[in-house]
Motif scaffolding. Structure first.
Motif, PDB file in Angstrom:
ATOM      1  N   SER A 134       0.771  -1.362   0.061  1.00  0.00           N
ATOM      2  CA  SER A 134      -0.147  -0.037   0.065  1.00  0.00           C
ATOM      3  C   SER A 134       0.807   1.132   0.044  1.00  0.00           C
ATOM      4  O   SER A 134       1.906   1.302   0.502  1.00  0.00           O
ATOM      5  N   PHE A 135       0.287   2.220  -0.338  1.00  0.00           N
ATOM      6  CA  PHE A 135       0.887   3.633  -0.610  1.00  0.00           C
ATOM      7  C   PHE A 135       1.935   3.844  -1.101  1.00  0.00           C
ATOM      8  O   PHE A 135       3.228   4.030  -0.665  1.00  0.00           O
ATOM      9  N   ASN A 136       2.268   3.457  -2.528  1.00  0.00           N
ATOM     10  CA  ASN A 136       3.306   3.529  -3.347  1.00  0.00           C
ATOM     11  C   ASN A 136       2.729   3.934  -4.702  1.00  0.00           C
ATOM     12  O   ASN A 136       1.519   4.617  -4.672  1.00  0.00           O
ATOM     13  N   ASN A 137       3.380   3.718  -5.702  1.00  0.00           N
ATOM     14  CA  ASN A 137       3.090   4.248  -6.939  1.00  0.00           C
ATOM     15  C   ASN A 137       2.952   3.155  -8.097  1.00  0.00           C
ATOM     16  O   ASN A 137       2.938   3.346  -9.285  1.00  0.00           O
ATOM     17  N   PHE A 138       2.254   1.790  -7.571  1.00  0.00           N
ATOM     18  CA  PHE A 138       2.277   0.845  -8.544  1.00  0.00           C
ATOM     19  C   PHE A 138       1.115   0.987  -9.661  1.00  0.00           C
ATOM     20  O   PHE A 138       0.099   1.589  -9.329  1.00  0.00           O
ATOM     21  N   THR A 139       1.465   0.562 -10.757  1.00  0.00           N
ATOM     22  CA  THR A 139       0.456   0.871 -11.786  1.00  0.00           C
ATOM     23  C   THR A 139       0.315  -0.553 -12.580  1.00  0.00           C
ATOM     24  O   THR A 139       0.715  -1.732 -12.139  1.00  0.00           O
ATOM     25  N   GLY A 140      -0.740  -0.598 -13.466  1.00  0.00           N
ATOM     26  CA  GLY A 140      -1.045  -1.784 -14.037  1.00  0.00           C
ATOM     27  C   GLY A 140      -2.096  -2.621 -13.322  1.00  0.00           C
ATOM     28  O   GLY A 140      -2.569  -2.483 -12.202  1.00  0.00           O
ATOM     29  N   ALA A 141      -2.247  -3.996 -13.733  1.00  0.00           N
ATOM     30  CA  ALA A 141      -3.182  -4.620 -12.998  1.00  0.00           C
ATOM     31  C   ALA A 141      -2.592  -5.516 -12.098  1.00  0.00           C
ATOM     32  O   ALA A 141      -1.538  -5.712 -11.759  1.00  0.00           O
ATOM     33  N   ILE A 142      -3.607  -5.924 -11.113  1.00  0.00           N
ATOM     34  CA  ILE A 142      -3.333  -6.749  -9.847  1.00  0.00           C
ATOM     35  C   ILE A 142      -3.035  -8.337 -10.705  1.00  0.00           C
ATOM     36  O   ILE A 142      -3.850  -8.748 -11.092  1.00  0.00           O
ATOM     37  N   PRO A 143      -1.967  -8.732 -10.450  1.00  0.00           N
ATOM     38  CA  PRO A 143      -1.484 -10.010 -10.936  1.00  0.00           C
ATOM     39  C   PRO A 143      -2.415 -11.255 -10.716  1.00  0.00           C
ATOM     40  O   PRO A 143      -2.624 -11.435  -9.381  1.00  0.00           O
ATOM     41  N   GLN A 187      -4.924  -0.611 -12.103  1.00  0.00           N
ATOM     42  CA  GLN A 187      -6.015  -0.516 -13.241  1.00  0.00           C
ATOM     43  C   GLN A 187      -6.568  -1.691 -13.425  1.00  0.00           C
ATOM     44  O   GLN A 187      -5.922  -2.887 -12.821  1.00  0.00           O
ATOM     45  N   GLY A 188      -7.600  -1.761 -14.006  1.00  0.00           N
ATOM     46  CA  GLY A 188      -8.444  -3.087 -14.447  1.00  0.00           C
ATOM     47  C   GLY A 188      -9.114  -3.462 -13.287  1.00  0.00           C
ATOM     48  O   GLY A 188      -9.570  -2.958 -12.331  1.00  0.00           O
ATOM     49  N   GLU A 189      -9.659  -4.822 -13.461  1.00  0.00           N
ATOM     50  CA  GLU A 189     -10.501  -5.488 -12.256  1.00  0.00           C
ATOM     51  C   GLU A 189      -9.888  -6.281 -11.404  1.00  0.00           C
ATOM     52  O   GLU A 189      -8.809  -6.595 -11.465  1.00  0.00           O
ATOM     53  N   ILE A 190     -10.713  -6.674 -10.410  1.00  0.00           N
ATOM     54  CA  ILE A 190     -10.118  -7.379  -9.224  1.00  0.00           C
ATOM     55  C   ILE A 190     -10.173  -8.686  -9.809  1.00  0.00           C
ATOM     56  O   ILE A 190     -11.243  -9.208 -10.389  1.00  0.00           O
ATOM     57  N   PRO A 191      -8.967  -9.540  -9.749  1.00  0.00           N
ATOM     58  CA  PRO A 191      -8.910 -10.743 -10.435  1.00  0.00           C
ATOM     59  C   PRO A 191     -10.046 -11.872  -9.523  1.00  0.00           C
ATOM     60  O   PRO A 191      -9.741 -11.748  -8.672  1.00  0.00           O
ATOM     61  N   LYS A 192     -10.414 -12.710 -10.264  1.00  0.00           N
ATOM     62  CA  LYS A 192     -11.445 -13.564  -9.786  1.00  0.00           C
ATOM     63  C   LYS A 192     -10.383 -14.680  -9.097  1.00  0.00           C
ATOM     64  O   LYS A 192     -11.142 -15.437  -8.149  1.00  0.00           O
ATOM     65  N   GLU A 193      -9.014 -14.765  -9.495  1.00  0.00           N
ATOM     66  CA  GLU A 193      -8.152 -15.876  -8.897  1.00  0.00           C
ATOM     67  C   GLU A 193      -8.074 -15.415  -7.336  1.00  0.00           C
ATOM     68  O   GLU A 193      -7.622 -16.510  -6.446  1.00  0.00           O
ATOM     69  N   LEU A 194      -8.545 -14.364  -6.755  1.00  0.00           N
ATOM     70  CA  LEU A 194      -8.231 -14.025  -5.580  1.00  0.00           C
ATOM     71  C   LEU A 194      -9.334 -14.934  -4.577  1.00  0.00           C
ATOM     72  O   LEU A 194      -9.084 -15.042  -3.418  1.00  0.00           O
ATOM     73  N   GLY A 195     -10.226 -15.328  -5.125  1.00  0.00           N
ATOM     74  CA  GLY A 195     -11.161 -16.054  -4.463  1.00  0.00           C
ATOM     75  C   GLY A 195     -10.510 -17.686  -4.248  1.00  0.00           C
ATOM     76  O   GLY A 195     -11.249 -18.483  -3.634  1.00  0.00           O
ATOM     77  N   ASN A 196      -9.520 -17.920  -4.586  1.00  0.00           N
ATOM     78  CA  ASN A 196      -8.734 -19.234  -4.318  1.00  0.00           C
ATOM     79  C   ASN A 196      -8.072 -19.293  -2.927  1.00  0.00           C
ATOM     80  O   ASN A 196      -7.451 -20.320  -2.372  1.00  0.00           O
ATOM     81  N   LEU A 197      -8.205 -18.003  -2.460  1.00  0.00           N
ATOM     82  CA  LEU A 197      -7.266 -17.767  -1.036  1.00  0.00           C
ATOM     83  C   LEU A 197      -7.968 -18.223   0.012  1.00  0.00           C
ATOM     84  O   LEU A 197      -8.618 -17.485   0.669  1.00  0.00           O
TER      85      LEU A 197
END
Length: 273
Positions: free
Chosen positions: A194-203, A223-233
């Motif tokens: 958190s609190f950085n300047n990361f860009t692009g999609a969440i891997p 940028q982009g959507e929340i990956p559905k793969e986070l549901g595997n966690l």
């Protein structure tokens, strides 16, 4: 009288056996010498030189802590902020948090081959994160929060950190994409960027880190959507993605996170139910 064929064969066999033993002993002595030299090279003096490289880069030490404590005349294991293992007497911990230090991170810290904890939280370290830290295979805790570190995270740095459990890079100035290679840190339990300047999609590869219990990625420029793969966690308890320019709908798979206690998604551009 010429020797019998039996004695000739016996003599030849003994000579062949003797030759084999000589060759074996030669190889054994050669590799034993190499191992001894390697052991001599990678001892506590290697750790000492790595730490002195860090000390040489410190331009501001308001309390004079390292200047007075990190003396070449004393054992590294007695230096402030240093922990050594009882078995190998090698540096296993470097904790110089809250010292108010100003410095850049030297690549030589990658030579601390027994290091399991690197903690420089709440200082004024700046510059890039050296790729050489990928050599810290025993590293479990990497805490670099609340500094001024910048640049992109080297993708290669996560290739050889199989034991990493905690990665805290919060409140720095890192930029660029979050490397998908972070998925190789299969022991990771806490991820805070958190609190950085990361860009692009969440891997989406983060969904392979099945030991994760907490993810903090908010206050970036993602940028982009929340990956559905986070549901595997399945073990995830905290998912914090506020103020990150995310779009799209909340994936239905998030409902699989039955242990979730905290879910922060505010200040994005999410739509739908």
């Amino acid at each position: 009288m010429s020797p019998s064929p039996h004695l000739t064969n016996l003599s030849a066999a003994l000579m062949e056996k003797h030759l084999f033993l000589c060759i074996f002993l030669a190889f054994f002595l050669h590799f034993s010498t190499l191992s001894f030299v390697h052991a001599q090279v990678t001892n506590i003096s290697t750790d000492k030189q790595a730490l002195l490289a860090l000390k040489a880069r410190i331009s501001h030490d308001p309390s004079n802590l390292l200047t007075s404590s990190w003396s070449t005349s004393s054992s590294v294991c007695h230096w402030m902020g240093i922990t050594c293992g009882a078995r190998h007497l090698r540096v296993t911990g470097l904790n110089i948090s809250h010292f108010g230090l100003t410095a850049t991170l030297p690549p030589q810290l990658g030579n601390l081959s027994f290091l399991s904890r690197l903690d420089i939280n709440n200082n004024s370290f700046y510059g890039a994160l050296p790729e050489e830290y990928a050599q810290l295979r025993r590293l479990k805790y990497l805490v670099l929060s609340r500094n001024s570190l910048s640049g992109e995270l080297p993708a290669s740095i996560f290739d050889n950190l199989p034991n990493l459990q905690l990665l805290y890079l919060r409140s720095n100035m890192f930029e660029g994409r979050i490397p998908s290679t972070i998925s190789k840190c299969r022991s990771l339990q806490n991820l805070s960027l958190s609190f950085n300047n990361f860009t692009g999609a969440i891997p989406k590869e983060i969904g392979n880190l099945t030991q994760l219990r907490a993810i903090y990625l908010g206050y970036n420029k993602l940028q982009g959507e929340i990956p559905k793969e986070l549901g595997n966690l399945a073990k995830l308890e905290r998912l914090s993605l506020p103020n990150s320019y995310l779009t799209g709908t909340i994936p239905r798979e998030i409902g699989n996170l039955t242990l979730i206690k905290y879910l922060y998604l505010y200040s994005n551009k999410l739509t739908g139910k």
